[in-house]
Design an enzyme around this catalytic site. Structure first.
Site, PDB file in Angstrom:
ATOM      1  N   GLU A 477       0.806  -1.224   0.000  1.00 36.52           N
ATOM      2  CA  GLU A 477       0.000   0.000   0.000  1.00 36.52           C
ATOM      3  C   GLU A 477       0.843   1.281   0.000  1.00 36.52           C
ATOM      4  O   GLU A 477       0.286   2.377   0.067  1.00 36.52           O
ATOM      5  CB  GLU A 477      -0.944  -0.014   1.202  1.00 36.52           C
ATOM      6  CG  GLU A 477      -1.996  -1.109   1.102  1.00 36.52           C
ATOM      7  CD  GLU A 477      -2.849  -1.236   2.346  1.00 36.52           C
ATOM      8  OE1 GLU A 477      -3.960  -1.772   2.247  1.00 36.52           O
ATOM      9  OE2 GLU A 477      -2.391  -0.802   3.434  1.00 36.52           O
ATOM     10  N   ARG A 786      23.435 -12.642  51.348  1.00 38.76           N
ATOM     11  CA  ARG A 786      23.858 -12.645  49.945  1.00 38.76           C
ATOM     12  C   ARG A 786      23.017 -13.630  49.121  1.00 38.76           C
ATOM     13  O   ARG A 786      22.916 -14.814  49.458  1.00 38.76           O
ATOM     14  CB  ARG A 786      25.339 -12.998  49.835  1.00 38.76           C
ATOM     15  CG  ARG A 786      25.894 -12.924  48.419  1.00 38.76           C
ATOM     16  CD  ARG A 786      27.350 -13.356  48.383  1.00 38.76           C
ATOM     17  NE  ARG A 786      28.206 -12.401  49.071  1.00 38.76           N
ATOM     18  CZ  ARG A 786      28.805 -11.389  48.462  1.00 38.76           C
ATOM     19  NH1 ARG A 786      28.601 -11.189  47.162  1.00 38.76           N
ATOM     20  NH2 ARG A 786      29.585 -10.582  49.134  1.00 38.76           N
ATOM     21  N   SER A 789      16.176 -13.503  48.970  1.00 40.67           N
ATOM     22  CA  SER A 789      15.152 -12.491  48.724  1.00 40.67           C
ATOM     23  C   SER A 789      15.058 -11.490  49.868  1.00 40.67           C
ATOM     24  O   SER A 789      15.592 -11.702  50.962  1.00 40.67           O
ATOM     25  CB  SER A 789      13.788 -13.159  48.532  1.00 40.67           C
ATOM     26  OG  SER A 789      13.343 -13.704  49.760  1.00 40.67           O
ATOM     27  N   ARG A 790      14.342 -10.403  49.594  1.00 38.73           N
ATOM     28  CA  ARG A 790      14.155  -9.357  50.593  1.00 38.73           C
ATOM     29  C   ARG A 790      13.438  -9.903  51.828  1.00 38.73           C
ATOM     30  O   ARG A 790      13.824  -9.630  52.958  1.00 38.73           O
ATOM     31  CB  ARG A 790      13.370  -8.194  49.994  1.00 38.73           C
ATOM     32  CG  ARG A 790      13.325  -6.952  50.864  1.00 38.73           C
ATOM     33  CD  ARG A 790      12.394  -5.908  50.275  1.00 38.73           C
ATOM     34  NE  ARG A 790      12.716  -5.631  48.884  1.00 38.73           N
ATOM     35  CZ  ARG A 790      11.900  -4.982  48.060  1.00 38.73           C
ATOM     36  NH1 ARG A 790      10.726  -4.550  48.493  1.00 38.73           N
ATOM     37  NH2 ARG A 790      12.242  -4.750  46.815  1.00 38.73           N
ATOM     38  N   LYS A 815      12.667  -0.635  53.948  1.00 43.52           N
ATOM     39  CA  LYS A 815      14.046  -0.938  53.534  1.00 43.52           C
ATOM     40  C   LYS A 815      14.233  -0.651  52.057  1.00 43.52           C
ATOM     41  O   LYS A 815      15.256  -0.090  51.623  1.00 43.52           O
ATOM     42  CB  LYS A 815      14.367  -2.403  53.852  1.00 43.52           C
ATOM     43  CG  LYS A 815      15.816  -2.804  53.492  1.00 43.52           C
ATOM     44  CD  LYS A 815      15.941  -3.393  52.097  1.00 43.52           C
ATOM     45  CE  LYS A 815      17.379  -3.688  51.735  1.00 43.52           C
ATOM     46  NZ  LYS A 815      17.549  -4.213  50.386  1.00 43.52           N
ATOM     47  N   ALA A 854      17.242 -11.181  41.683  1.00 47.08           N
ATOM     48  CA  ALA A 854      16.090 -11.221  42.582  1.00 47.08           C
ATOM     49  C   ALA A 854      15.646  -9.832  43.003  1.00 47.08           C
ATOM     50  O   ALA A 854      14.563  -9.671  43.584  1.00 47.08           O
ATOM     51  CB  ALA A 854      16.424 -12.046  43.826  1.00 47.08           C
ATOM     52  N   ASP A 909      27.204 -15.166  42.054  1.00 47.08           N
ATOM     53  CA  ASP A 909      28.188 -15.027  43.119  1.00 47.08           C
ATOM     54  C   ASP A 909      27.699 -15.599  44.438  1.00 47.08           C
ATOM     55  O   ASP A 909      28.398 -15.493  45.443  1.00 47.08           O
ATOM     56  CB  ASP A 909      28.551 -13.549  43.314  1.00 47.08           C
ATOM     57  CG  ASP A 909      27.435 -12.788  44.019  1.00 47.08           C
ATOM     58  OD1 ASP A 909      26.258 -12.971  43.620  1.00 47.08           O
ATOM     59  OD2 ASP A 909      27.737 -12.032  44.959  1.00 47.08           O
TER      60      ASP A 909
END
Length: 965
Positions: A477, A786, A789-790, A815, A854, A909
């Site tokens: 077109e 380390r 999760s929160r 936090k 995470a 890590d």
């Protein structure tokens, strides 16, 4: 690949895990549900400012200026208001503590869960669910569950029907009447111009508490309400069932709606029947792809959108270009249905394909009126049509700029190939199903009367002694006035060939029908002979020596173009160059010659063969605006690239089409689902990657599976029997063993501790919180956090101290607020040594890269680090429910990359991250001391000095060692 961070795909379920007001209209489209009778956009029950809520019912059109007619937005059955101590639940007030919305494709159910805190601090859990029954087309179900969390108080519920819906400011309805019934109400409305009556009825039931209900019949907004006192942790369930009929269905739609409602069983029974109906549909229509979770879901999602738009009990309507999911194109029907959408139904649900084609039979008179208007014979189908088949393409496009010129829309006059396209669909429906009865009663008349139109439309050029078709728009077109478009001319030739065959078939097998049509259509021997002459002498601009086809007369004399010169861009070439500038160049909006080759591919007839395809692909594919031209092109390019063995190109084009709405690739998903693209996706999988072509007796597969697809499975219906195809990837080289190192195609990086080090910011945020709460906390305690999760981190910090769930949620939020404040300091200087060089090395090797973190702030960190342009996908704390060491986050990242887990390497890590990678069956590279990450396949102290070449060597050595063992 583009990603929406708040979307998660499982095999069958689409999950949105945060509400983004900027995506409101797009998500309303994406979360559309329906049942083939109607479609309801995914707007919220409680409403939201600027919402574009809509329910569209097939065939319910009403007059409107400029665009002639449009699908009328029907009365809204969704409104359900929740009041908590006089505070109205609404997402633009209060605070959303938890949120997810799910579309279950397998059951056709849309659900939403929220934990919401009111402006005065009252917390409540609210769950919504809705479905449009596939088992009972006129039945709609809605459920709401409320659980008070932390308060005593009065809750008021009001369930309604909104009788004042609008089509973006235009109201199509007159309210006629409404009234009460037992535990409910009814509404009677009528469209203003088309005079279609609509009847709706609804009732509400409540469980979990004893309460009285009251019906209110405010004009145009009938509702039923109740108020009750709720205790903490008390759950109350509200169920609303609605029925809807129009005067297109029955003579008395209001009575029909009430009677149907009165006969219905409870919500659970209706929901189970809907689920069973969906199971039966998916049994025939599903496609199984192994090795590519994103493609698996995307294909099913697009098929779901087609299924809910296909009329099941009505052959007077068809599927609009934007299905029943949005206001785009006003519900008008294009060639999209016959060429792109119909094959899916022809091969999996032929009864629905028959309905869609019968619409074209019922709209033949409109096509005849258009032919007469243009002083032609026979039937000339409208470029855009609605109920009657008359042309409803707008004559003018009205610009938003007050001072700009109106733009003439020439498609209605010049884009005439649709008449041949409809015959193409009719012919292949007959070839696939063997439905002689339908061809006799319906299809033959379509084929013959449109062939009579071509008989009067072609022109004879006495100088060249050939037939030509001038003044047309082809499939492309961008060129609005061309002569002898190869696509159009060859389709007309093909059409007349098939008309001769059908005419002969009628005269031999059903002579009485042949005589009837001969008289009705004034089909003479003169016309038949003229068809044969046109077939033999129509000009196709094709060079038999090179195999190159000229798109239209003079196309090769236009200015050439190199689309790479205009990159990067986010709009079409026509938007950049203007209509006239584009018209003067060899640039295509969508496949034209390649579209012709695709249509001739099914039976490999002229001009389709692999040599011709290769020559024309090499010429036209680079000149096609495949990214921002037309959404119709990507799937077609995918199929043809697969034919040519260009599997990577095929896959990229396929995913471009598959994600056009889920990722809002073109920025216009808010207008509605791209129906043609959805149908093209099915064809790309089956005809492209499955390699299905047709012999005289059956379909045959010649698969070209993408490298990471280990299996492709689907069914096709052929002459009354089901053909099962179960195609597998051929793995390995000579000995049948694939080298695992060469199979790696994706890299997934944790963020913190791998590419950057935000541990200090996490520590400072936790330290501030701990100080405020009087909890001992130091750097040694921080080491234990380390990679987790929160919430898990907070639980370790607070130990045995007792806090309520509300307090825990508040501390996590506090936090996070501290952390977000701190990470504003991050710059590219915070990238760890070796990070940038490795990312660049991997991109140079054409490997895909994802972040698997995470953190719910991963995107902010990536932006601050300035590496967004090096990342293909992001999996963050919003992406999955289970944290590491569960493998979900990395599996989600692989899914977003379009890779299998075995094709991915994880850089981590933390011990929990290594465990998650191994649980996901991925390669693992540990960053840090072996005491922490020693279970990884490879352990390095940092990314400094790490290259793809040395990693490949190590993976190869590990793989060889495994083979020896």
């Amino acid at each position: 690949m583009e990603n929406k961070r708040d979307f998660i795909y499982t095999d069958w379920v689409l999950i949105e895990n945060q509400f983004n007001p900027d995506e409101l209209h797009t998500r309303e489209t994406i979360f559309t549900i329906g049942n083939g009778y109607l479609g309801t956009r995914g707007s919220f029950e409680e409403s939201y400012p600027r919402t574009l809520s809509a329910t569209f019912i097939h065939g319910v059109y009403d007059d409107v200026p400029v665009v002639y007619t449009e699908l009328a937005n029907c009365p809204d059955w969704l409104p359900l208001v929740v009041m908590i101590d006089s505070e109205r639940f609404r997402l633009d007030q209060g605070k959303i503590l938890e949120y997810n919305r799910k579309l279950d494709l397998h059951q056709g159910i849309l659900s939403r869960y929220l934990r919401w805190r009111s402006p005065t601090g009252k917390t409540i859990d609210i769950s919504f669910e809705r479905f449009a029954s596939l088992a009972e087309n006129h039945v709609l179900g809605q459920r709401c569950q409320l659980t008070t969390i932390d308060f005593h108080g009065f809750i008021e519920i009001q369930a309604s029907i909104n009788g004042y819906p609008e089509n973006k400011g235009f109201n199509h309805w007159e309210k006629l009447d409404q009234g009460k019934i037992d535990k409910g109400f009814w509404l009677h409305s009528r469209t203003r111009y088309s005079r279609i009556d609509l009847g709706m009825a609804a009732k509400m039931t409540i469980s979990g508490i004893e309460t009285a209900m009251q019906v209110n019949t405010a004009p145009g907004y009938p509702s039923i309400s109740t108020t009750f006192f709720s205790e903490p942790q008390q759950t109350v369930t509200i169920e609303k069932i609605a029925t809807v009929f129009t005067s297109r269905d029955v003579e008395q739609p209001v009575s029909a709606a009430q009677e149907k409602l009165d006969q219905l069983p409870d919500y659970i029974t209706l929901s189970n029947a809907n689920e069973q109906a969906w199971a039966e549909v998916w049994d025939k229509s599903d496609i199984t792809i192994e090795g590519d979770n994103t493609a698996t879901f995307a294909v099913r999602y697009n098929l779901f959108q087609l299924i809910i738009a296909a009329p099941r009990d009505d052959d007077r309507v068809s599927i609009p270009a934007k299905t029943l999911s949005g206001f785009g194109y006003h519900g008008h029907i294009f060639w999209d249905t016959e060429i792109f959408i119909l094959p899916f139904f022809t091969f999996t649900q032929p009864a629905l394909a028959r309905n869609l084609l019968s619409y074209r039979y019922h709209s033949l008179n409109g096509a005849r009126r258009k032919a007469t208007h243009y002083e032609y014979q026979g039937a000339m189908y409208a470029w855009e049509s609605a109920v009657t088949g008359d042309e409803v393409t707008p004559r003018w496009s009205l610009p938003s700029d007050y001072y700009a010129e109106d733009v003439r829309i020439w498609c209605r006059d010049r884009e005439i190939h649709i008449s041949a396209v409809i015959t193409y669909a009719v012919w292949y429906y007959w070839q696939v199903t063997g439905d002689d009865e339908w061809l006799r009663d319906y299809g033959a008349e379509i084929i013959l009367d449109t062939a009579i139109f071509w008989n009067s439309r072609v022109e004879f050029n006495p100088q060249a002694e050939r037939y030509e078709i001038r003044n047309v728009i082809g499939a492309d077109e961008y060129h609005e006035l061309v002569h002898n478009n190869a696509f159009t001319n060859r389709l007309v030739q093909w059409h007349l060939e098939k008309a001769c065959i059908v005419d002969d078939w009628l005269r031999r097998h059903v002579p009485e029908k042949a005589t009837e049509l001969e008289k009705k259509l004034q089909l003479t021997d003169e016309i038949r002979n003229h068809w044969l002459e046109i077939i033999n002498k129509i000009w196709i601009p094709y060079n038999p020596e090179t195999g190159l086809i000229e798109q239209c007369e003079g196309f090769f004399q236009l200015d050439d173009i190199n689309l790479a010169d205009y990159e990067p861009r986010q709009k079409s070439i026509q938007s950049i160059l203007g209509i006239e500038g584009t018209n003067k160049r060899q640039v295509l909006k969508q496949p034209d010659v390649l579209m012709l080759l695709y249509l001739m591919r099914k039976n490999a007839v002229f001009p389709y063969n692999l040599k011709t395809l290769q020559v024309n692909w090499d010429y036209y594919a680079p000149r096609t605006d495949i990214t921002y031209g037309s959404s119709l092109g990507s799937a077609i390019h995918a199929i043809l690239a697969a034919d040519l063995g260009q599997t990577q190109e095929a896959y990229e084009r396929f995913m471009q089409a598959a994600m056009v709405d889920l990722a809002d690739r073109r920025g216009n998903t808010s207008d509605g689902i791209h129906g043609a693209s959805a149908g093209g996706i099915w064809q790309a999988v089956v005809f492209g990657f499955g390699g299905i072509q047709f012999t005289d007796s059956q379909p045959v597969a010649n698969p070209h599976l993408p490298p990471h697809w280990t299996r492709l499975k689907f069914k096709l219906y052929w002459h009354g029997k089901w053909q099962d195809f179960d195609l597998h990837q051929e793995l390995g080289t000579g000995n049948g063993r694939r080298n695992p190192a060469t199979a790696i195609r994706g890299m997934i990086f944790d963020l913190d501790g791998v590419l950057t080090d935000t541990a200090q910011y996490h520590y400072l945020a936790w330290q501030r919180l701990a100080n405020e709460e009087g909890i001992p906390f130091n750097r040694q305690a921080n080491e234990a956090l380390r990679g987790i999760s929160r919430r898990a981190s907070l639980m370790l910090i607070i130990g045995d101290r007792r806090y309520s769930e509300v307090q825990i949620q508040e501390m996590m939020e506090r936090k996070n607020d501290y952390y977000v404040e701190l990470i504003q300091r991050i710059t590219p200087k915070d990238l760890l040594p070796g990070a940038v060089s490795l990312l660049d090395d991997l991109r140079q090797a054409r490997l895909k890269i994802a972040i698997g973190s995470a953190s719910k702030n991963a995107r902010v960190v990536i932006e601050k680090l300035g590496i967004g342009n090096k990342i293909d996908a992001i999996a963050d704390g919003y992406s999955v429910q289970k944290p590491k060491p569960a493998p979900d986050l990395f599996l989600f990242a692989a899914q977003q990359l379009g890779l299998s887990p075995q094709q991915c390497v994880v850089f981590e890590d933390a011990a929990a991250g290594i465990d998650a990678a191994l649980a996901a069956s991925m390669w693992a590279v540990g960053i840090g001391p072996p005491v922490r990450v020693g279970t990884a396949h490879i352990v390095v102290p940092s990314l400094a000095g790490v290259t793809w070449e040395n990693l490949q060597g190590k993976f190869r050595d590990i793989a060889l060692q495994k083979l020896r063992n």
